[in-house]
Design an enzyme around this catalytic site. Structure first.
Site, PDB file in Angstrom:
ATOM      1  N   HIS A  76     -10.777  -3.872   3.140  1.00 44.52           N
ATOM      2  CA  HIS A  76     -11.825  -2.850   3.234  1.00 44.52           C
ATOM      3  C   HIS A  76     -12.119  -2.313   1.844  1.00 44.52           C
ATOM      4  O   HIS A  76     -11.226  -2.241   1.002  1.00 44.52           O
ATOM      5  CB  HIS A  76     -11.371  -1.681   4.120  1.00 44.52           C
ATOM      6  N   TYR A 204      -9.105   8.591   8.805  1.00 42.43           N
ATOM      7  CA  TYR A 204      -8.053   9.619   8.856  1.00 42.43           C
ATOM      8  C   TYR A 204      -8.739  10.934   9.218  1.00 42.43           C
ATOM      9  O   TYR A 204      -9.596  11.414   8.464  1.00 42.43           O
ATOM     10  CB  TYR A 204      -7.404   9.782   7.490  1.00 42.43           C
ATOM     11  N   PRO A 296       4.355   8.308   7.709  1.00 43.81           N
ATOM     12  CA  PRO A 296       3.491   7.120   7.615  1.00 43.81           C
ATOM     13  C   PRO A 296       2.055   7.387   7.159  1.00 43.81           C
ATOM     14  O   PRO A 296       1.278   6.446   7.035  1.00 43.81           O
ATOM     15  CB  PRO A 296       3.490   6.578   9.057  1.00 43.81           C
ATOM     16  N   LYS A 300       3.036   4.171   2.890  1.00 46.20           N
ATOM     17  CA  LYS A 300       3.738   3.805   1.659  1.00 46.20           C
ATOM     18  C   LYS A 300       5.110   3.158   1.886  1.00 46.20           C
ATOM     19  O   LYS A 300       5.722   2.642   0.947  1.00 46.20           O
ATOM     20  CB  LYS A 300       3.943   5.059   0.783  1.00 46.20           C
ATOM     21  N   TYR A 388      -3.563   5.754  -3.257  1.00 43.81           N
ATOM     22  CA  TYR A 388      -3.684   4.984  -2.015  1.00 43.81           C
ATOM     23  C   TYR A 388      -3.508   3.485  -2.259  1.00 43.81           C
ATOM     24  O   TYR A 388      -2.818   2.808  -1.506  1.00 43.81           O
ATOM     25  CB  TYR A 388      -5.049   5.265  -1.357  1.00 43.81           C
TER      26      TYR A 388
HETATM   27  C1  PHB Z   1      -1.493   1.135  10.568  1.00 47.38           C
HETATM   28  O1  PHB Z   1      -2.434   0.318  10.600  1.00 47.38           O
HETATM   29  O2  PHB Z   1      -0.529   1.032  11.339  1.00 47.38           O
HETATM   30  C2  PHB Z   1      -1.526   2.254   9.600  1.00 47.38           C
HETATM   31  C3  PHB Z   1      -2.557   2.339   8.678  1.00 47.38           C
HETATM   32  C4  PHB Z   1      -2.594   3.391   7.765  1.00 47.38           C
HETATM   33  C5  PHB Z   1      -1.600   4.347   7.779  1.00 47.38           C
HETATM   34  C6  PHB Z   1      -0.565   4.269   8.681  1.00 47.38           C
HETATM   35  C7  PHB Z   1      -0.526   3.221   9.597  1.00 47.38           C
HETATM   36  O3  PHB Z   1      -1.655   5.369   6.887  1.00 47.38           O
END
Ligand code: PHB
Length: 395
Positions: A76, A204, A296, A300, A388
């Site tokens: 992405h 998010y 999570p 990271k 990120y």
């Molecule tokens: C996931 O795709 O499981 C995932 C993606 C981004 C995150 C945490 C988990 O910040």
């Protein structure tokens, strides 16, 4: 009769830290043996987060592990940050000078690493029991059984790498350590869903009912999460309630729709931050979740484990090339410097995006202002973007 064998580096744990370390050492001709209490199926089936930092993808390529990733991963150009119904695009690629967001779940990385390890004939024992470490100061060795009925084996080694996760024995063997931790008063409920993608990048969202995250796995399977209470049970979340919360928390005002589908896997995790210092004791070096945990929210965990593996590899490589113990002695300090930065970023993303029931209305408004600032200031969005996609290993 007790069987005794020898190797250069004994590695406990076939997770990201142990397997990357094993491949890096093997490429340099340094012999290593990996043991794990879990079966190969369990390791390859454990669902974890899915974002690779850009240097982690480069390392996959360097190790000859890029082929399936290029076919299966999603690349992405950005992420979306949402506050209430307002969704903002952060162009990570533009903000970082061309680095993409790579969504390739941890268990896929592990499958690639295990296949390469087995193909190269390196010794690996899954499903072992009674693992113990001995002689950590001068004569390191591992003892274990291949199965509960098998005799105890002793593996003599020059060094032990403890890559055995947060519950393994290796951290406990580090005397005089200091542990730093923070528990968050919430958790994540994660679901895997049979549905087409609802959006072209990760979302998010900070909503008054709590955080939500939309991620992906394949054109047919999507990964979604909602913030839940720290002691909630799966029984508290029938599928209808999960969909209702996802629709509410991810809604926008421009008619975007979330595609529903069959929920075929559900999991609950509590969120915490944890660091132990130092990460070495005598001939034992610990890496990955054995040494630190991140919530999570910034995805990271795997990347930090791989960074530890690289730092430890550099120390071992220097030692076996006759260059002395300098890098090995500095391993903990070198790794921890970067770990604390990733801890900061993961804590920051978590704090900014969740509704913390222990915070008051003032603090909640501060987090919304933080999102607003991040998406409208180039400096702030660039700071988020560079973290990120992953800070460099040598900074
Ligand atoms: C996931 O795709 O499981 C995932 C993606 C981004 C995150 C945490 C988990 O910040």
């Amino acid at each position: 009769m007790t069987k005794a064998t020898r190797t250069q580096v004994g590695i406990i744990g076939a997770g990201p830290a142990g397997l990357f370390l094993g491949q890096l050492l093997h490429r340099q001709g340094i012999e290593n043996v990996i043991i794990d209490i879990r079966s190969r199926e369990e390791i390859e089936g454990t669902i974890r987060a899915g974002v690779l930092e850009s240097w982690t993808t480069e390392l996959m390529h360097e190790l000859g592990l890029g082929e399936r990733m290029m076919q299966v991963a999603h690349f992405h150009s950005g992420i979306a940050l949402q506050a209430g119904t307002e969704r903002h695009h952060l162009d990570i690629e533009e903000l970082t000078g061309g680095k993409k967001v790579t969504v390739y779940p941890q268990h896929e990385v592990l499958k690639d690493l295990i296949a390469a390890r087995i193909a190269s004939g390196q010794e690996t024992h899954f499903g072992v029991s009674d693992t113990a470490m001995h002689g950590l100061q001068d004569h390191p060795r591992l003892s274990f059984r291949r199965s509960p009925e098998s005799p105890t084996e002793t593996l003599y080694c020059d060094f032990i790498a403890g890559c055995d996760g947060s519950q393994g024995p290796s951290r406990q063997a580090i005397e005089g350590r200091t542990e730093y931790s923070k528990l968050y008063p919430f958790g994540w409920l994660g679901v895997l869903v049979k549905a087409p993608p609802s959006y072209h990048e990760l979302i998010y969202a900070n909503h008054e009912r709590g955080f939500a995250l939309l991620s992906t796995r394949s054109p047919e399977i999507q990964r979604l999460y909602i913030q839940c209470g720290p002691t909630d049970n799966m029984a508290d979340y029938p599928d209808e309630l999960i969909w209702q919360e996802l629709h509410t928390r991810l809604a926008t005002q421009n008619g975007w729709t979330l595609h529903e589908g069959e929920i075929f896997q559900k999991s609950l995790v509590g969120l915490r931050s944890f660091v132990t210092d130092p990460m070495q004791h005598g001939k034992l070096f610990i890496a990955g979740d054995a040494a630190h945990i991140v919530p999570p929210t910034g995805a990271k965990g795997l990347n930090l484990a791989v960074a530890d593996a690289v730092y430890l590899y550099r120390g071992l490589e220097q030692f076996y090339a006759g260059g002395g113990c300098g890098r090995l002695e500095a391993y903990s300090a070198t790794a921890l410097k970067r770990i604390w930065r990733a801890e900061r970023f993961s804590w920051y993303m978590t704090t900014m995006l969740h509704r913390n029931p222990q915070e008051n209305a003032f603090e909640q408004r501060i987090h919304l202002a933080d999102i607003d600032y991040t998406v409208h200031s180039r400096a702030a969005s660039q700071a988020l973007a560079e973290n990120y996609v992953g800070l460099p290993l040598d900074s």
